[in-house]
Design a protein around this motif. Structure first.
Motif, short mmCIF file in Angstrom:
data_model
loop_
_atom_site.label_atom_id
_atom_site.label_comp_id
_atom_site.label_asym_id
_atom_site.label_seq_id
_atom_site.Cartn_x
_atom_site.Cartn_y
_atom_site.Cartn_z
N VAL A 63 9.86 61.27 9.40
CA VAL A 63 8.45 60.97 9.15
C VAL A 63 8.29 59.60 8.51
CG1 VAL A 63 6.42 61.68 7.85
CG2 VAL A 63 7.80 63.39 9.02
N GLY A 64 9.19 59.23 7.61
CA GLY A 64 9.06 57.96 6.87
C GLY A 64 9.30 56.74 7.72
N LYS A 65 9.78 56.91 8.96
CA LYS A 65 10.03 55.77 9.84
C LYS A 65 9.06 55.79 11.02
CE LYS A 65 13.14 52.89 8.40
NZ LYS A 65 12.84 51.45 8.29
N ILE A 98 5.94 60.04 2.72
CA ILE A 98 7.02 59.86 1.74
C ILE A 98 8.23 59.31 2.48
CG2 ILE A 98 8.54 61.04 0.11
CD1 ILE A 98 6.28 63.15 -0.21
N ALA A 99 8.79 58.21 2.01
CA ALA A 99 9.86 57.54 2.73
C ALA A 99 11.25 57.81 2.16
CB ALA A 99 9.61 56.03 2.76
N THR A 100 11.32 58.53 1.04
CA THR A 100 12.61 58.85 0.43
C THR A 100 12.77 60.36 0.33
OG1 THR A 100 11.53 58.50 -1.72
CG2 THR A 100 12.91 56.71 -0.88
N ALA A 101 14.00 60.80 0.12
CA ALA A 101 14.28 62.24 0.05
C ALA A 101 13.58 62.86 -1.15
CB ALA A 101 15.78 62.47 -0.03
N LEU A 102 13.13 64.10 -0.97
CA LEU A 102 12.50 64.83 -2.07
C LEU A 102 13.57 65.48 -2.93
CD1 LEU A 102 9.32 66.47 -0.49
CD2 LEU A 102 9.41 64.75 -2.31
N SER A 103 14.22 64.66 -3.73
CA SER A 103 15.24 65.13 -4.67
C SER A 103 15.21 64.19 -5.87
CB SER A 103 16.63 65.11 -4.00
OG SER A 103 16.96 63.81 -3.57
N PRO A 104 15.63 64.67 -7.04
CA PRO A 104 15.58 63.83 -8.23
C PRO A 104 16.33 62.51 -8.03
CG PRO A 104 16.06 66.09 -8.82
CD PRO A 104 16.14 66.02 -7.32
N ALA A 105 15.66 61.40 -8.35
CA ALA A 105 16.26 60.08 -8.16
C ALA A 105 15.56 59.09 -9.08
CB ALA A 105 16.12 59.63 -6.71
N ALA A 106 16.16 57.93 -9.26
CA ALA A 106 15.54 56.91 -10.11
C ALA A 106 14.24 56.41 -9.52
CB ALA A 106 16.51 55.73 -10.28
N LEU A 107 14.21 56.25 -8.19
CA LEU A 107 13.02 55.72 -7.52
C LEU A 107 12.62 56.60 -6.34
CD1 LEU A 107 13.76 51.87 -7.37
CD2 LEU A 107 12.10 53.02 -8.84
N GLY A 108 11.33 56.66 -6.08
CA GLY A 108 10.81 57.24 -4.86
C GLY A 108 9.92 56.22 -4.18
N VAL A 109 9.77 56.34 -2.87
CA VAL A 109 8.94 55.39 -2.13
C VAL A 109 7.94 56.17 -1.28
CG1 VAL A 109 8.89 53.54 -0.41
CG2 VAL A 109 10.78 53.66 -2.05
N VAL A 110 6.68 55.81 -1.41
CA VAL A 110 5.62 56.32 -0.54
C VAL A 110 5.02 55.10 0.15
CG1 VAL A 110 3.45 57.59 -0.38
CG2 VAL A 110 5.14 58.21 -2.12
N ARG A 111 4.90 55.16 1.47
CA ARG A 111 4.39 53.99 2.19
C ARG A 111 3.12 54.33 2.93
NH1 ARG A 111 8.81 52.75 6.87
NH2 ARG A 111 8.70 50.77 5.75
N VAL A 112 2.22 53.33 3.02
CA VAL A 112 0.99 53.48 3.79
C VAL A 112 0.87 52.31 4.74
CG1 VAL A 112 -0.15 54.72 1.93
CG2 VAL A 112 -0.46 52.25 2.12
N SER A 113 0.17 52.51 5.85
CA SER A 113 -0.01 51.46 6.84
C SER A 113 -1.34 51.66 7.55
CB SER A 113 1.14 51.45 7.84
OG SER A 113 0.99 50.39 8.79
N GLY A 114 -1.97 50.55 7.93
CA GLY A 114 -3.22 50.63 8.67
C GLY A 114 -4.15 49.49 8.29
N LYS A 115 -5.13 49.26 9.11
CA LYS A 115 -6.05 48.14 8.92
C LYS A 115 -6.71 48.17 7.55
CE LYS A 115 -10.01 45.85 11.12
NZ LYS A 115 -10.96 45.89 12.25
N SER A 116 -7.11 49.36 7.09
CA SER A 116 -7.83 49.50 5.81
C SER A 116 -6.95 50.05 4.70
CB SER A 116 -9.06 50.41 6.00
OG SER A 116 -9.89 49.95 7.04
N SER A 117 -5.64 50.04 4.90
CA SER A 117 -4.75 50.71 3.94
C SER A 117 -4.79 50.06 2.56
CB SER A 117 -3.32 50.73 4.48
OG SER A 117 -2.85 49.41 4.73
N ILE A 118 -4.86 48.73 2.49
CA ILE A 118 -4.89 48.07 1.17
C ILE A 118 -6.21 48.39 0.46
CG2 ILE A 118 -4.90 45.84 -0.01
CD1 ILE A 118 -3.03 44.78 2.14
N GLU A 119 -7.31 48.37 1.22
CA GLU A 119 -8.61 48.69 0.65
C GLU A 119 -8.64 50.12 0.12
OE1 GLU A 119 -13.25 49.16 2.17
OE2 GLU A 119 -11.78 48.10 3.42
N LYS A 120 -8.10 51.06 0.89
CA LYS A 120 -8.08 52.46 0.43
C LYS A 120 -7.21 52.62 -0.82
CE LYS A 120 -9.12 55.30 4.52
NZ LYS A 120 -9.40 54.33 5.58
#
Length: 463
Positions: A461-463, A15-37
């Motif tokens: 963690v998000g960076k 999770i790349a954004t703070a865990l608090s109520p907000a308009a948007l949240g961002v979860v990021r993934v990375s890795g060779k097979s990340s798009i496939e997963k």
């Protein structure tokens, strides 16, 4: 060792954004097979798998047949991504339950929880950034003022890397000339005449400038501790509120209102300051207030600067004089409530001379705000006295960088000593190669695993 926990072959998520109520949240993934997963949990798997890099794809995150949230996916394909790998950023609604639900789903779908700093670590090992830029990322996240952010942004843009690279070129050009002399010696009278030292003198000058920059850069990063002190009703709480531009401290004409200390970050013309409002200094039979007075004295002893206030109407008392004469911290003296008296008071020269570290005096009205700009300028001048803070070139961003630059400086200076004392050219070469190795540690061309672990362990963690 932290770097042993980083497995570049894993697909990671966080999770790349703070865990608090907000308009948007961002979860990021990375890795060779990340798009496939990701296609396994996305409502439009074909659109995602065929998406070009640097594009957005609309759809839903789903767990089997159950819809979780309506999202946009930012798709990044290697090597044109932050980490240099395939990446997806999920832009979802910002409720903590939504963001956490998506993250837990990804963990069940084959992703591993990212470690602290693992995204930036992957960017480093994949050649997307060097260590000076990686450390600048955290500096920007931690910056307290626009000035501190701007200095870190310069390093993120490559200013420090370019300066280090320029110094390395000066040393390498000299090394090349020496190697030629070793292979094809001529009849110089001394070793000192065997090469042109102009580049090394230039390198020494630039290394000294970088080394001297650290204290000033550290001030902008870490900030300074500034304590408001003075007798009761001197106007400390009013000044605290005026500087912060909000009513943080209770203001009253009743003596002893402030019994405990308050603190807040403040911006003094770009310098981040931890500002402390404290209990008034006076003899009191009130046990609680007396403890507050002792806390004030303790805080002033740990301060980088003490702003000592006196009521202009009341004038100096023996208690004020006693404190000023005894304190060993740097003092800026403030005549407050100048809106109530037309008399321009001034400290006696005899008292100024008795103050061990006198940073000047000024006159203000904490109530009206008159004189605050002059106070800010005086505080900044006191905190930066003797420091190199006005940068026309790159400055160092960490103690690690400062130690490596200091080592490189020592090696280059020693190479000239070796030449002057007629050591063999091989000794000069060794000194210059040691200098290059130290500078390579700054940028990360050569860096032990334990150093990498210490750097990236401090990221979020998000960076």
């Amino acid at each position: 060792m932290l770097t042993n926990q980083y497995c570049p072959d894993d697909d990671i998520t966080s999770i790349a954004t703070a865990l608090s109520p907000a308009a948007l949240g961002v979860v990021r993934v990375s890795g060779k097979s990340s798009i496939e997963k990701m296609t396994a949990v996305f409502s439009r798997p074909k659109a995602l798998s065929e998406a070009l890099g640097n594009t957005l794809v609309y759809g839903w995150i789903k767990d089997g047949d159950k819809l979780i949230d309506e999202v946009m996916l930012g798709v990044y394909r290697a090597p044109k991504s932050f980490t240099g790998e395939n990446m997806v950023e999920i832009y979802c609604h910002g409720g903590p339950s939504v963001v956490t639900r998506i993250q837990n789903l990804l963990l069940k779908s084959g992703f591993r929880q990212a470690e602290r700093g693992e995204y930036t670590f992957r960017a480093f090992i994949n050649g997307k950034t060097d260590l000076t830029k990686a450390e600048a990322v955290k500096e920007i996240i931690d910056s307290h003022t626009d000035a501190s952010r701007g200095r870190a942004a310069g390093r993120l843009a490559g200013s420090l890397y370019q300066e280090i690279d320029g110094i390395k070129k000066l040393i390498m050009d000299t090394l090349a000339a020496i190697e030629v002399e070793i292979e094809y010696p001529e009849d110089e009278e001394t070793i000192a005449d065997a090469f042109d030292r102009t580049n090394l003198l230039d390198a020494i000058s630039r290394l000294k400038s970088l080394k001297d920059s650290w204290k000033g850069e550290k001030l902008y990063q870490d900030g300074a501790r500034v304590v408001l002190a003075g007798r009761t009703n001197a106007g400390k709480s009013s000044l605290f509120n005026s500087i912060l531009k909000e009513e943080r401290a209770i203001v009253s004409d009743i003596e002893g209102t402030t019994r405990d200390w308050l603190e807040s970050w403040a911006d003094f013309d770009g310098i981040p300051v931890r500002l402390f409002d404290t209990a008034g200094l006076r003899e009191t039979g009130d046990v609680i207030e007396a403890q507050g007075v002792q806390l004030t004295l303790s805080l002033t002893q740990d301060a980088d600067l003490v702003l000592y206030l006196v009521d202009s109407e009341t004038g100096l008392t023996q208690d004020d004089i006693s404190f000023l004469e005894k304190t060993q911290e740097k003092i800026v003296f403030i005549w407050n409530k100048c809106d109530k008296t037309g008399e321009a008071r001034s400290l006696p020269e005899e008292l100024k001379n008795k103050i061990e570290h006198f940073g000047g005096e000024t006159r203000i009205s904490a109530k009206t705000g008159n004189g605050l700009s002059e106070l800010v300028a005086l505080v900044k001048a006191s905190l930066t006295q003797g420091l190199s803070t006005e940068r026309e070139q790159a400055g160092l961003g960490s103690a690690r960088q400062k130690e490596a630059v200091s080592q490189a400086l020592e090696c280059v200076e020693h190479s000239l000593v070796s030449a002057d004392e007629d050591y063999a050219l091989d000794a000069v070469v060794q000194d210059l190669e040691d200098a290059l190795e130290a500078l390579s540690e700054v940028t990360g061309d050569i860096t032990p695993d334990d150093v990498l672990g210490n750097i990236f362990a401090n990221f979020c963690v998000g960076k």
